[in-house]
Scaffold this motif. Structure first.
Motif, PDB file in Angstrom:
ATOM      1  N   GLN A  73       1.550  98.604  46.126  1.00  0.00           N
ATOM      2  CA  GLN A  73       1.749  97.388  46.911  1.00  0.00           C
ATOM      3  C   GLN A  73       2.242  97.718  48.311  1.00  0.00           C
ATOM      4  O   GLN A  73       1.806  97.115  49.292  1.00  0.00           O
ATOM      5  N   ARG A  74       3.098  98.690  48.412  1.00  0.00           N
ATOM      6  CA  ARG A  74       3.626  99.059  49.726  1.00  0.00           C
ATOM      7  C   ARG A  74       2.529  99.688  50.588  1.00  0.00           C
ATOM      8  O   ARG A  74       2.447  99.424  51.794  1.00  0.00           O
ATOM      9  N   ILE A  75       1.677 100.514  49.977  1.00  0.00           N
ATOM     10  CA  ILE A  75       0.539 101.072  50.716  1.00  0.00           C
ATOM     11  C   ILE A  75      -0.358  99.938  51.195  1.00  0.00           C
ATOM     12  O   ILE A  75      -0.815  99.917  52.343  1.00  0.00           O
ATOM     13  N   SER A  76      -0.610  98.977  50.293  1.00  0.00           N
ATOM     14  CA  SER A  76      -1.481  97.847  50.639  1.00  0.00           C
ATOM     15  C   SER A  76      -0.914  97.065  51.815  1.00  0.00           C
ATOM     16  O   SER A  76      -1.663  96.645  52.712  1.00  0.00           O
ATOM     17  N   LEU A  77       0.390  96.876  51.837  1.00  0.00           N
ATOM     18  CA  LEU A  77       1.003  96.107  52.921  1.00  0.00           C
ATOM     19  C   LEU A  77       1.045  96.894  54.227  1.00  0.00           C
ATOM     20  O   LEU A  77       1.001  96.307  55.309  1.00  0.00           O
ATOM     21  N   LYS A  78       1.132  98.207  54.134  1.00  0.00           N
ATOM     22  CA  LYS A  78       1.020  99.021  55.342  1.00  0.00           C
ATOM     23  C   LYS A  78      -0.382  98.909  55.934  1.00  0.00           C
ATOM     24  O   LYS A  78      -0.563  98.807  57.153  1.00  0.00           O
ATOM     25  N   VAL A  79      -1.390  98.927  55.059  1.00  0.00           N
ATOM     26  CA  VAL A  79      -2.770  98.763  55.519  1.00  0.00           C
ATOM     27  C   VAL A  79      -2.948  97.382  56.141  1.00  0.00           C
ATOM     28  O   VAL A  79      -3.533  97.245  57.223  1.00  0.00           O
ATOM     29  N   LEU A  80      -2.444  96.357  55.456  1.00  0.00           N
ATOM     30  CA  LEU A  80      -2.578  94.997  55.987  1.00  0.00           C
ATOM     31  C   LEU A  80      -1.883  94.880  57.336  1.00  0.00           C
ATOM     32  O   LEU A  80      -2.419  94.260  58.269  1.00  0.00           O
ATOM     33  N   GLY A  81      -0.707  95.480  57.457  1.00  0.00           N
ATOM     34  CA  GLY A  81      -0.004  95.456  58.736  1.00  0.00           C
ATOM     35  C   GLY A  81      -0.809  96.122  59.836  1.00  0.00           C
ATOM     36  O   GLY A  81      -0.853  95.650  60.974  1.00  0.00           O
ATOM     37  N   SER A  82      -1.464  97.223  59.480  1.00  0.00           N
ATOM     38  CA  SER A  82      -2.303  97.918  60.448  1.00  0.00           C
ATOM     39  C   SER A  82      -3.472  97.039  60.887  1.00  0.00           C
ATOM     40  O   SER A  82      -3.800  96.974  62.074  1.00  0.00           O
ATOM     41  N   THR A  83      -4.111  96.349  59.920  1.00  0.00           N
ATOM     42  CA  THR A  83      -5.229  95.467  60.283  1.00  0.00           C
ATOM     43  C   THR A  83      -4.753  94.334  61.189  1.00  0.00           C
ATOM     44  O   THR A  83      -5.473  93.930  62.111  1.00  0.00           O
ATOM     45  N   GLU A  84      -3.556  93.835  60.951  1.00  0.00           N
ATOM     46  CA  GLU A  84      -3.025  92.754  61.790  1.00  0.00           C
ATOM     47  C   GLU A  84      -2.886  93.210  63.233  1.00  0.00           C
ATOM     48  O   GLU A  84      -3.256  92.485  64.175  1.00  0.00           O
ATOM     49  N   ARG A  85      -2.385  94.416  63.430  1.00  0.00           N
ATOM     50  CA  ARG A  85      -2.187  94.916  64.788  1.00  0.00           C
ATOM     51  C   ARG A  85      -3.520  95.193  65.479  1.00  0.00           C
ATOM     52  O   ARG A  85      -3.696  94.894  66.661  1.00  0.00           O
ATOM     53  N   ARG A  86      -4.448  95.781  64.741  1.00  0.00           N
ATOM     54  CA  ARG A  86      -5.735  96.121  65.351  1.00  0.00           C
ATOM     55  C   ARG A  86      -6.539  94.869  65.706  1.00  0.00           C
ATOM     56  O   ARG A  86      -7.105  94.772  66.797  1.00  0.00           O
ATOM     57  N   TRP A  87      -6.602  93.903  64.788  1.00  0.00           N
ATOM     58  CA  TRP A  87      -7.377  92.700  65.062  1.00  0.00           C
ATOM     59  C   TRP A  87      -6.678  91.795  66.067  1.00  0.00           C
ATOM     60  O   TRP A  87      -7.343  91.073  66.832  1.00  0.00           O
ATOM     61  N   THR A  88      -5.358  91.842  66.131  1.00  0.00           N
ATOM     62  CA  THR A  88      -4.645  91.102  67.174  1.00  0.00           C
ATOM     63  C   THR A  88      -5.054  91.618  68.542  1.00  0.00           C
ATOM     64  O   THR A  88      -5.304  90.830  69.480  1.00  0.00           O
ATOM     65  N   ASP A  89      -5.151  92.941  68.679  1.00  0.00           N
ATOM     66  CA  ASP A  89      -5.577  93.542  69.951  1.00  0.00           C
ATOM     67  C   ASP A  89      -7.003  93.128  70.299  1.00  0.00           C
ATOM     68  O   ASP A  89      -7.310  92.822  71.458  1.00  0.00           O
ATOM     69  N   ILE A  90      -7.893  93.149  69.309  1.00  0.00           N
ATOM     70  CA  ILE A  90      -9.299  92.808  69.548  1.00  0.00           C
ATOM     71  C   ILE A  90      -9.436  91.356  69.983  1.00  0.00           C
ATOM     72  O   ILE A  90     -10.142  91.034  70.946  1.00  0.00           O
ATOM     73  N   PHE A  91      -8.746  90.455  69.280  1.00  0.00           N
ATOM     74  CA  PHE A  91      -8.813  89.037  69.625  1.00  0.00           C
ATOM     75  C   PHE A  91      -8.160  88.775  70.985  1.00  0.00           C
ATOM     76  O   PHE A  91      -8.666  87.966  71.776  1.00  0.00           O
ATOM     77  N   LYS A  92      -7.057  89.456  71.263  1.00  0.00           N
ATOM     78  CA  LYS A  92      -6.359  89.264  72.529  1.00  0.00           C
ATOM     79  C   LYS A  92      -7.237  89.657  73.707  1.00  0.00           C
ATOM     80  O   LYS A  92      -7.206  89.006  74.766  1.00  0.00           O
ATOM     81  N   ALA A  93      -8.032  90.703  73.524  1.00  0.00           N
ATOM     82  CA  ALA A  93      -8.933  91.146  74.595  1.00  0.00           C
ATOM     83  C   ALA A  93      -9.978  90.081  74.926  1.00  0.00           C
ATOM     84  O   ALA A  93     -10.529  90.062  76.033  1.00  0.00           O
ATOM     85  N   GLU A  94     -10.232  89.187  73.963  1.00  0.00           N
ATOM     86  CA  GLU A  94     -11.184  88.093  74.173  1.00  0.00           C
ATOM     87  C   GLU A  94     -10.471  86.789  74.516  1.00  0.00           C
ATOM     88  O   GLU A  94     -11.094  85.726  74.534  1.00  0.00           O
ATOM     89  N   GLY A  95      -9.159  86.889  74.766  1.00  0.00           N
ATOM     90  CA  GLY A  95      -8.399  85.705  75.111  1.00  0.00           C
ATOM     91  C   GLY A  95      -8.136  84.779  73.936  1.00  0.00           C
ATOM     92  O   GLY A  95      -7.923  83.582  74.128  1.00  0.00           O
ATOM     93  N   GLN A  96      -8.132  85.334  72.734  1.00  0.00           N
ATOM     94  CA  GLN A  96      -7.948  84.528  71.535  1.00  0.00           C
ATOM     95  C   GLN A  96      -6.755  85.037  70.726  1.00  0.00           C
ATOM     96  O   GLN A  96      -6.288  86.152  70.919  1.00  0.00           O
TER      97      GLN A  96
END
Length: 291
Positions: free
Chosen positions: A87-110
């Motif tokens: 579960q902790r590994i899964s949440l580390k992965v999920l946290g990583s996806t949150e940061r990466r997709w936040t950056d991608i969306f932010k670059a598009e002004g979203q």
């Protein structure tokens, strides 16, 4: 994967409690779940309903209505110290996806609204109906949550011969990919197109959805430059190959029937995961060309 420096996501829930009746024990539903449900996909629930009808089983028993009643579950959010290693590994992965997709969306002004990861054991309840371990991990667009029975990771290692930690990341990032499709409107467009499509055309659109989610999983890994380490690529390719429609149909002693594919061949899944990994660009994940 190098996860030591990754922060765990706080967007999670844990469901406890076991329901009666609506499972896959007995009859032929266990086989259907193993062959069709355990490939992680947005359409897995619909496929299982079709399978239930073919087997003469009441599909409401799979979705928490009739046939024994819905699973009785409780939702909680324990402290991180109470979580299992997986579960902790899964949440580390999920946290990583949150940061990466936040950056991608932010670059598009979203702004990126992250999904919630729900852990359950054997039986759970989602906004799309009952959650069953035989369905494999899945994303529910109705409540924008990912449902995961972590015992599936043991299945990846034993039945699918895909051990390692990167397959865990691949599975979760694939479901996050379906979340991306939902919040960007892609999923809704596909479902609308499927209503007027033939069975073969509908399956082709579904395959494109799954392959795009594979590509998005690759984009996530490519964007987290500190994540990948030696052997991760091979683990990911092994996992993608193991869950191809043709691989699973052959493993079941059946001749592969391309018209029935709903998630893509092993070669296709490997190809699109690799494309996401090599480009790190979600714009390169247009799997709908020619569909």
């Amino acid at each position: 994967m190098r996860l030591d420096d990754e922060n765990e996501s706080s967007n999670f829930e844990i469901q406890s409690g076991r329901g009666g009746g609506g499972g896959f024990g007995g009859g032929g539903l266990g086989l259907i779940g193993m062959l069709l449900g355990s490939r992680f996909g947005i359409f897995g629930i619909g496929i299982l309903i079709v399978g239930a009808l073919v087997m003469g089983v009441n599909p409401l028993s799979l979705l928490g209505g009739g046939g024994g009643g819905a699973p009785q579950v409780q939702t909680e959010k324990p402290g991180f110290q109470e979580l299992t290693p997986v579960q902790r590994i899964s949440l580390k992965v999920l946290g990583s996806t949150e940061r990466r997709w936040t950056d991608i969306f932010k670059a598009e002004g979203q702004q990126y609204p992250p999904p919630t990861l729900v852990f359950y054991s054997q039986n759970g309840q989602s906004g799309c109906g009952a959650a069953q371990s035989a369905m494999g991990p899945f994303y529910c667009p109705a409540d924008q949550k990912i449902y995961l029975d972590t015992d599936f990771f043991n299945e990846m290692e034993t039945r699918f011969n895909a051990p390692g930690d990167f397959p865990i990341g691949y599975i979760i990032a694939h479901e996050v990919g379906h979340h991306i499709q939902t919040i960007t409107g892609i999923a809704n467009k596909v479902r609308t197109a499927q209503k007027s499509a033939s069975e073969a055309e509908g399956n082709a659109l579904q395959v494109a959805m799954e392959l795009q989610a594979d590509c998005y999983a690759g984009v996530w890994a490519a964007r987290d430059t500190n994540l990948m380490e030696a052997g991760d690529l091979e683990e990911g390719m092994r996992a993608a190959q193991a869950i191809g429609d043709d691989t699973l149909q052959k493993a079941a002693g059946r001749r592969p029937v391309p018209e029935s594919f709903t998630h893509g061949t092993a070669a296709q899944r490997m190809e699109w995961l690799r494309k996401g990994l090599s480009t790190g660009d979600p714009a390169q994940c247009d799997t709908f060309k020619g569909v």
